[in-house]
Motif scaffolding. Sequence first.
Motif, mmCIF file in Angstrom:
data_model
loop_
_atom_site.group_PDB
_atom_site.id
_atom_site.type_symbol
_atom_site.label_atom_id
_atom_site.label_comp_id
_atom_site.label_asym_id
_atom_site.label_seq_id
_atom_site.Cartn_x
_atom_site.Cartn_y
_atom_site.Cartn_z
ATOM 1 N N GLU A 676 0.825 -1.213 0.000
ATOM 2 C CA GLU A 676 0.000 0.000 0.000
ATOM 3 C C GLU A 676 0.856 1.258 0.000
ATOM 4 O OE1 GLU A 676 -4.175 -1.362 2.098
ATOM 5 O OE2 GLU A 676 -2.677 -0.354 3.332
ATOM 6 N N LYS A 677 2.028 1.182 0.595
ATOM 7 C CA LYS A 677 2.927 2.342 0.658
ATOM 8 C C LYS A 677 3.925 2.368 -0.505
ATOM 9 C CE LYS A 677 3.544 5.181 3.152
ATOM 10 N NZ LYS A 677 3.101 6.598 3.028
ATOM 11 N N PHE A 678 3.825 1.391 -1.421
ATOM 12 C CA PHE A 678 4.722 1.333 -2.573
ATOM 13 C C PHE A 678 6.185 1.266 -2.120
ATOM 14 C CE2 PHE A 678 5.479 3.422 -7.047
ATOM 15 C CZ PHE A 678 6.038 2.245 -7.501
ATOM 16 N N TYR A 679 6.420 0.558 -1.009
ATOM 17 C CA TYR A 679 7.793 0.325 -0.568
ATOM 18 C C TYR A 679 8.363 -0.842 -1.376
ATOM 19 C CZ TYR A 679 7.010 3.289 3.573
ATOM 20 O OH TYR A 679 6.748 4.340 4.418
ATOM 21 N N ARG A 680 9.580 -0.686 -1.824
ATOM 22 C CA ARG A 680 10.196 -1.686 -2.685
ATOM 23 C C ARG A 680 10.802 -2.825 -1.868
ATOM 24 N NH1 ARG A 680 8.568 3.396 -4.096
ATOM 25 N NH2 ARG A 680 9.267 4.067 -6.163
ATOM 26 N N ALA A 681 10.876 -4.007 -2.478
ATOM 27 C CA ALA A 681 11.512 -5.164 -1.861
ATOM 28 C C ALA A 681 12.665 -5.617 -2.745
ATOM 29 C CB ALA A 681 10.510 -6.310 -1.681
ATOM 30 N N TRP A 682 13.846 -5.762 -2.102
ATOM 31 C CA TRP A 682 15.002 -6.225 -2.877
ATOM 32 C C TRP A 682 14.813 -7.696 -3.257
ATOM 33 C CZ3 TRP A 682 19.074 -9.709 -3.132
ATOM 34 C CH2 TRP A 682 20.088 -9.377 -4.022
ATOM 35 N N SER A 683 15.316 -8.024 -4.435
ATOM 36 C CA SER A 683 15.245 -9.332 -5.098
ATOM 37 C C SER A 683 13.970 -9.486 -5.915
ATOM 38 C CB SER A 683 15.387 -10.520 -4.134
ATOM 39 O OG SER A 683 14.186 -10.830 -3.464
ATOM 40 N N SER A 684 13.000 -8.587 -5.738
ATOM 41 C CA SER A 684 11.815 -8.621 -6.600
ATOM 42 C C SER A 684 11.643 -7.270 -7.294
ATOM 43 C CB SER A 684 10.570 -9.006 -5.801
ATOM 44 O OG SER A 684 10.390 -8.158 -4.682
ATOM 45 N N ASP A 685 11.261 -6.236 -6.552
ATOM 46 C CA ASP A 685 11.012 -4.911 -7.155
ATOM 47 C C ASP A 685 12.310 -4.189 -7.505
ATOM 48 O OD1 ASP A 685 8.311 -5.429 -6.458
ATOM 49 O OD2 ASP A 685 8.716 -4.648 -4.463
ATOM 50 N N ILE A 686 13.325 -4.389 -6.731
ATOM 51 C CA ILE A 686 14.629 -3.784 -7.015
ATOM 52 C C ILE A 686 15.687 -4.870 -6.950
ATOM 53 C CG2 ILE A 686 14.095 -1.411 -6.344
ATOM 54 C CD1 ILE A 686 15.169 -1.979 -3.578
ATOM 55 N N SER A 687 16.706 -4.759 -7.808
ATOM 56 C CA SER A 687 17.705 -5.812 -7.927
ATOM 57 C C SER A 687 18.908 -5.249 -8.673
ATOM 58 C CB SER A 687 17.113 -7.002 -8.701
ATOM 59 O OG SER A 687 17.158 -6.769 -10.099
ATOM 60 N N PRO A 688 19.938 -6.058 -8.912
ATOM 61 C CA PRO A 688 21.084 -5.581 -9.693
ATOM 62 C C PRO A 688 20.737 -5.148 -11.110
ATOM 63 C CG PRO A 688 21.701 -7.513 -8.439
ATOM 64 C CD PRO A 688 20.217 -7.354 -8.276
ATOM 65 N N ASP A 689 19.552 -5.481 -11.590
ATOM 66 C CA ASP A 689 19.116 -5.058 -12.924
ATOM 67 C C ASP A 689 18.402 -3.713 -12.920
ATOM 68 O OD1 ASP A 689 20.132 -7.328 -14.043
ATOM 69 O OD2 ASP A 689 18.213 -8.358 -14.237
#
Length: 818
Positions: A676-689
């Motif tokens: 709901e807060k659009f907080y990102r999660a590493w390995s899915s929403d944000i990553s080395p790509d």
Amino acid sequence: MAKLPSQARAVIIGGGIIGCSTAYHLAGLGWKDIVLIERNTLTSGSTWHAAGLVGQLRTSANITQLLKYSVELYDKLEQETGLATGWKMNGGLRLACNAERMTEIRRQATTAHSFGLEMELLSPQEALKLWPLMDVSDLVGAAFLPTDGQANPADIAQSLAKGARNRGVTIVEETRVIGIKTEKGRATGVVTDKGEIACEVVVNCAGQWARQVGALAGVSVPLQAVQHQYIVTEALGAPKNLPTLRDPDRLIYFKEEVGGLVMGGYEHNPVPWLPQGDMGDLPENFAFQLLENDLEHFEPLLEQALARVPALASTGIKQIINGPESFTPDGNFILGEAPELENFFVGAGFNAFGIASGGGAGRALAEWVAGGEPPMDLWAVDIRRFGALHRDRRWVLTRTLEAYAHHYSMAWPYEELTTGRPLRVSPLYERLKAQGAVFGSKLGWERPNWFAPQGVEPWDVYTYERQNWFDHVGAEHKACREKVALFDQTSFAKFLLLGQDAEAALSWICSNDVAKQPGSLVYTQMLNARGGIECDLTVTRRADDAYYIVTGTGFATHDFHWIRSHIPEGLDARLVDVSGAFGALALMGPRAREVLQAVAQGDLSNQAFPFGTAQEIMVSGAPVFALRVTYVGELGWELHIPMDSLGTVYEALMQAGKSHGIVNAGYRAIESLRLEKFYRAWSSDISPDHSPLEAGMAWAVKLKKNTPFLGREALVAQAAKKLPKLLACFTVDDQSVVLLGRETIFRNGKQVGWLSSGGYGYTLGTNIGIGYVRDRENGVTPEEVASGSYELEIACKRYPAKVSLQPLYDPKMERVKA
């Protein structure tokens, strides 16, 4: 036979398909003086007896791309080297015998579409036309991937080896590696029974023996050899273009071979290969050998095959193969630089899809060796996803057998493996279990996923619909939004960076500004040279020469290795893992301050204790390091507590919170709250790509400061033009929909990406997904993303969706910031 040289730039250990592919690709990158060492002769381990089915679809986009590259390579390899490979693109068929399996297949088809693979849904009669030998009376449906295929594994490996030789690689057979030379934490050479080779890089592609080779260097390679049986039948009129066939409900697979069939499967009671007893090593002289056939164990699979292909009842068996293959505790292969030893790389544990992975995995590993970092996000197979528990061979054995048994099981959303548990527990484990906690496991840690109220059975019931915990997680979510919730996050990884140059080291590694006063807390990423996000964590300055770093449970090995290996040489900065010393409780919600103030000394007002700061406070006689930070979008604190005082502080908070409606809450509530807060999660929403700019997090980067940091140049270049993709938030109001991630995003009728995360927002009463809107050719702008008309493809059906580049939940009340 080639002579063993005394020096090389890279030594690759193992002459199976992975070793040959890595040598081929590393030489193709321009590397000279590469030596491949094989203890017997090429393909003598497990490559020669592999079944040779080549499927491409995986749950990771990048791993799917690696497998797609394998197909592209095998398509042209024979023409390049002149050696036959047995490759044919005859397609792959996957069957469904019940409604739930068909739902899984529909979702797999959507995943395929997201990742650029063609996958067609078929009726039973359409499947029969492609595979006329089978009985389809029990089928609900099927799916067909036309670009899948099959190959002769030994021929593919020999063709890759010839290609490697043509590019200058020296291949030395009948030579056994008996030692790894190291100096100052780096691999510097190998010792063989024919002499020593000094080298810059060692690459362990030793297949089932990779664990033993790793042990020579003090490197953990968690894999287990498991018996895998299949039969080769006499000819029964199978056409040469017959697709490969996977029948997961019957646990079996087929491929055509010389007019007959190869048939094998993945039983629910697999048998490990333990030739030296319980935990002994595999024999070094096991080459081009098979294990004794176990027909009694294979019989249930054979019965399923007879039901699917009745003609087998009157067809002779030409050969029975029982060959051991290496499997891993999570069913994914192992790739990358070992965290224990610099310049020592691993490519092993391919879980019976080494032939399908061979081309792409070899290329990725070669690029990793040459470039010094992964060429793309390879977290799903990164060796750093493992930890200390994976050094326990009995635990690895037990969990690997469970993973093998799940090979053809339903891939349920949110499913948790059960063996080897509990292993690592918070001091609150029994207390929370008694209060209805239903635990999940992450890197061996037991973590509450949700709490079953009194009278509700405390376990998950799996389905592709709303699962049994849905309403109970909603209640935890609501309590956090409206009152106060307490989360046990003891499993967090926690590090201390100490030394007079700690600030200088972190200022180089972190993309945000951490050169703050003691007591300052900074949310930051750590980037690679491409500007991609390698770590996503918080850094709190405790003193001039000390920083406290907190990151996710599963990223402990990865992030520790990344930080330690990127401290500039010569700086006085030492990284220490203190995860086991401190528990962590997250107290979150609009009444969190009132609860904490009731048991803590000192002033907790916003003026005295603002957001983004940390203080040591006393709670019930315990020194608590309190961090004003949130991952749920509410007022709150992360409380880091000496492990021996965790229970005392927990009880004090729960007692003080009674009048405020405090509840225990778990990780599934955290997931819905952060969506709901659009907080990102590493390995899915944000990553080395993904860069911070593409992820909409430019605010967390010190680009306006004239301060060098790793990845800065890439971000400056990226900021000068339109971005190739932008992260956005999507909602689908249809309550029948369940978003899980990997659903396809359509903008104005054109496919533009897929969801990286999916779930439900209880406060908003809608399904929420996060994903990148992509246009690599023309780039995208925030205005373009916001102006489009969107749909999401979910299980092959499209649904209208709304887009947002801002948090969906942002109450007008000041309590979120207060």
